[in-house]
Design an enzyme around this catalytic site. Structure first.
Site, PDB file in Angstrom:
ATOM      1  N   ASP A   1       0.816  -1.215   0.000  1.00  0.00           N
ATOM      2  CA  ASP A   1       0.000   0.000   0.000  1.00  0.00           C
ATOM      3  C   ASP A   1       0.850   1.265   0.000  1.00  0.00           C
ATOM      4  O   ASP A   1       0.403   2.315   0.438  1.00  0.00           O
ATOM      5  CB  ASP A   1      -0.951   0.007   1.202  1.00  0.00           C
ATOM      6  CG  ASP A   1      -0.233  -0.238   2.515  1.00  0.00           C
ATOM      7  OD1 ASP A   1       1.007  -0.406   2.514  1.00  0.00           O
ATOM      8  OD2 ASP A   1      -0.921  -0.251   3.550  1.00  0.00           O
TER       9      ASP A   1
ATOM     10  N   LYS B   1       4.846   4.408  17.166  1.00  0.00           N
ATOM     11  CA  LYS B   1       3.848   5.463  17.388  1.00  0.00           C
ATOM     12  C   LYS B   1       4.120   6.314  18.637  1.00  0.00           C
ATOM     13  O   LYS B   1       3.374   6.283  19.608  1.00  0.00           O
ATOM     14  CB  LYS B   1       2.454   4.849  17.456  1.00  0.00           C
ATOM     15  CG  LYS B   1       2.194   3.912  16.276  1.00  0.00           C
ATOM     16  CD  LYS B   1       0.830   4.056  15.675  1.00  0.00           C
ATOM     17  CE  LYS B   1       0.764   3.396  14.317  1.00  0.00           C
ATOM     18  NZ  LYS B   1       0.599   1.977  14.253  1.00  0.00           N
TER      19      LYS B   1
ATOM     20  N   ASP C   1       1.647   6.669   2.081  1.00  0.00           N
ATOM     21  CA  ASP C   1       1.011   5.446   2.572  1.00  0.00           C
ATOM     22  C   ASP C   1      -0.464   5.550   2.207  1.00  0.00           C
ATOM     23  O   ASP C   1      -1.176   6.421   2.721  1.00  0.00           O
ATOM     24  CB  ASP C   1       1.215   5.378   4.099  1.00  0.00           C
ATOM     25  CG  ASP C   1       0.408   4.281   4.752  1.00  0.00           C
ATOM     26  OD1 ASP C   1      -0.374   3.602   4.074  1.00  0.00           O
ATOM     27  OD2 ASP C   1       0.564   4.100   5.975  1.00  0.00           O
TER      28      ASP C   1
HETATM   29  P1  GTP Z   1      -5.358  -1.573   7.893  1.00  0.00           P
HETATM   30  O1  GTP Z   1      -6.263  -2.697   8.342  1.00  0.00           O
HETATM   31  O2  GTP Z   1      -6.141  -0.416   7.392  1.00  0.00           O
HETATM   32  O3  GTP Z   1      -4.338  -1.175   8.932  1.00  0.00           O
HETATM   33  O4  GTP Z   1      -4.530  -2.080   6.608  1.00  0.00           O
HETATM   34  P2  GTP Z   1      -3.700  -3.425   6.385  1.00  0.00           P
HETATM   35  O5  GTP Z   1      -4.523  -4.593   6.762  1.00  0.00           O
HETATM   36  O6  GTP Z   1      -3.228  -3.391   4.968  1.00  0.00           O
HETATM   37  O7  GTP Z   1      -2.500  -3.336   7.395  1.00  0.00           O
HETATM   38  P3  GTP Z   1      -1.128  -2.570   7.235  1.00  0.00           P
HETATM   39  O8  GTP Z   1      -1.356  -1.296   6.471  1.00  0.00           O
HETATM   40  O9  GTP Z   1      -0.487  -2.451   8.549  1.00  0.00           O
HETATM   41  O10 GTP Z   1      -0.282  -3.621   6.379  1.00  0.00           O
HETATM   42  C1  GTP Z   1       0.933  -3.302   5.774  1.00  0.00           C
HETATM   43  C2  GTP Z   1       1.106  -4.224   4.576  1.00  0.00           C
HETATM   44  O11 GTP Z   1       1.195  -5.575   4.997  1.00  0.00           O
HETATM   45  C3  GTP Z   1      -0.059  -4.148   3.601  1.00  0.00           C
HETATM   46  O12 GTP Z   1       0.479  -4.252   2.298  1.00  0.00           O
HETATM   47  C4  GTP Z   1      -0.897  -5.372   3.934  1.00  0.00           C
HETATM   48  O13 GTP Z   1      -1.561  -5.896   2.786  1.00  0.00           O
HETATM   49  C5  GTP Z   1       0.159  -6.354   4.417  1.00  0.00           C
HETATM   50  N1  GTP Z   1      -0.341  -7.243   5.473  1.00  0.00           N
HETATM   51  C6  GTP Z   1      -0.782  -6.886   6.707  1.00  0.00           C
HETATM   52  N2  GTP Z   1      -1.121  -7.978   7.414  1.00  0.00           N
HETATM   53  C7  GTP Z   1      -0.882  -9.054   6.601  1.00  0.00           C
HETATM   54  C8  GTP Z   1      -1.057 -10.476   6.761  1.00  0.00           C
HETATM   55  O14 GTP Z   1      -1.484 -10.973   7.806  1.00  0.00           O
HETATM   56  N3  GTP Z   1      -0.707 -11.263   5.712  1.00  0.00           N
HETATM   57  C9  GTP Z   1      -0.222 -10.739   4.542  1.00  0.00           C
HETATM   58  N4  GTP Z   1       0.080 -11.593   3.554  1.00  0.00           N
HETATM   59  N5  GTP Z   1      -0.067  -9.412   4.352  1.00  0.00           N
HETATM   60  C10 GTP Z   1      -0.393  -8.579   5.378  1.00  0.00           C
END
Ligand code: GTP
Length: 379
Positions: free
Chosen positions: A130, A181, A242
């Protein structure tokens, strides 16, 4: 801590040397902050500048010499492969690995390790799915090789780092701490934050615990640092965003169209507007500020759209005004309705003569009657 192979150069690789040959893209998150855009579509597949956002990341990785990418999927995993297939259309070889239960950022890396082809000492790129950035990917890999780090992190500087993980470094760029944070002024010891792109020495990925959720940010990085591993930071202050929130996503899409955010995958020339084949835009409609209009979308007479993304099949009726907003697939915005800083979920219908402002999110399939919501003083 871990030895690199003898043939690893001690100086930055020349520009013609491939940065690295493989990468892992983390695309399995639920994207809760981006709802309702992520109700039917995982965050990396939401269109930005007319194509699923992930396309931009894949194209930038390819341009930096990456050939093999493993996508670590979980939430709505089934939509990635039908769209990107084996990756050959982008000049890549793509593989997909799905977690039955989400394993977090670190667990996801460990879960795909068996698909990597790199030798234990080779660099493997890792990207959050993202992040929109102009990061010099080759320079990050060159830094990794030159410093013989275990992990190298892209760091960027932000004016207000309170929502991010701080990463202070010493004079040589070596990471000295990970601070999640921070809130008080005393805790804000640097303006450098973790920008979500890394180079891991492959053996470090193999050592992440298997079969349970692990967060690289909260567990892997701090634990490795405490154990004496070499974590290197590289500050690169080019474009970075982001796209985790709706407003950031809309901004990122517009910046891609405007050419402020670099991507070889924007389907057309960069400029004020991007109208995809199959869209129907009235001649007197005004599109500006990096607005994109997807295939099958309709923009009626006199409508004004600025800095916004109109997704496939959406309908903006005559005289509507849409600013800094995203209108989801098949959604409808009625005549003379004004949207500013709004996200309209897929299939929602907003009747004529409404006014929705500042962060409003209209849920997928919702119905708002004519003139039901107005904020202006003349309402
Ligand atoms: P929010 O729920 O809005 O915080 O978004 P998010 O679920 O994408 O979490 P975050 O922005 O912290 O994740 C950072 C990156 O890691 C993103 O590209 C997510 O797709 C990926 N990511 C987060 N958790 C996982 C997981 O459990 N498995 C995988 N494969 N990717 C993950």
């Amino acid at each position: 801590m871990r030895a690199h192979p003898e043939d690893v150069p001690l100086t930055d690789a020349p520009a013609a040397t491939p940065a690295a040959t493989e990468a892992i893209l983390l695309v399995g998150g639920k994207g809760t902050r981006l709802r309702p855009l992520t109700v039917h579509t995982p965050k990396p597949m939401v269109p930005a500048a007319g194509v699923p956002f992930l396309t931009h990341q894949l194209a930038r990785a390819r341009a930096a010499g990456i050939e093999h990418i493993v996508l670590a999927t979980s939430y709505l995993a089934e939509v990635f492969e039908p769209h990107f297939g084996d990756g050959s259309a982008l000049g890549l070889h793509l593989e997909y690995v799905t977690e039955t239960d989400p394993l977090g950022t670190g667990g996801a890396l460990r879960n795909v390790a068996h698909r990597l082809r790199s030798a234990p000492g080779d660099p493997v790129l890792v990207f959050n799915g993202d992040i929109l950035t102009g990061l010099d990917i080759r320079a990050l890999v060159a830094t990794h090789r030159r410093t013989r780090a275990d992990i190298s992190l892209h760091l960027t500087k932000v004016p207000d780092p309170r929502a991010f993980g701080l990463v202070p470094t010493d004079d040589s760029g070596r990471v000295t701490a990970f601070l999640e944070k921070p809130q008080t002024p005393e805790e804000i010891v640097t303006d450098q934050i973790n920008a979500g792109a890394y180079v891991f020495t492959r053996s470090v990925i193999d050592e992440i615990p298997a079969g349970r959720p692990v967060s690289v940010e909260r567990e892997t990085f701090p634990d490795l640092l405490a154990a004496g591993a070499h974590l290197q930071g590289m500050v690169d202050s080019t474009y970075w965003l982001d796209l985790g929130t709706p407003q950031a996503f809309v901004r990122g899409s517009a910046d891609l169209v405007l050419g402020r955010a670099p991507s070889p995958a924007v389907p057309g020339r960069c400029g004020e507007r991007l109208v995809l084949p199959g869209a129907d835009v009235a001649e007197d409609a005004k599109l500006s500020g990096g607005t994109s209009v997807a295939a099958g979308a309709v923009v009626g007479s006199g409508a004004r759209i600025d800095g916004s993304a109109i997704l496939p099949g959406a309908w903006i009726e005559a005289g509507a005004v849409v600013k800094n907003s995203l209108v989801g697939a098949g959604a409808r915005v009625g005549s003379r309705t004004v949207l500013d800083g709004v996200v309209v979920g897929d299939g929602a219908h907003i009747g004529p003569d409404n006014e929705l402002l500042d962060g409003v999110r209209v849920w997928c399939g919702a119905r708002i009657e004519q003139g039901a919501i107005r904020f202006s003083s003349d309402a």
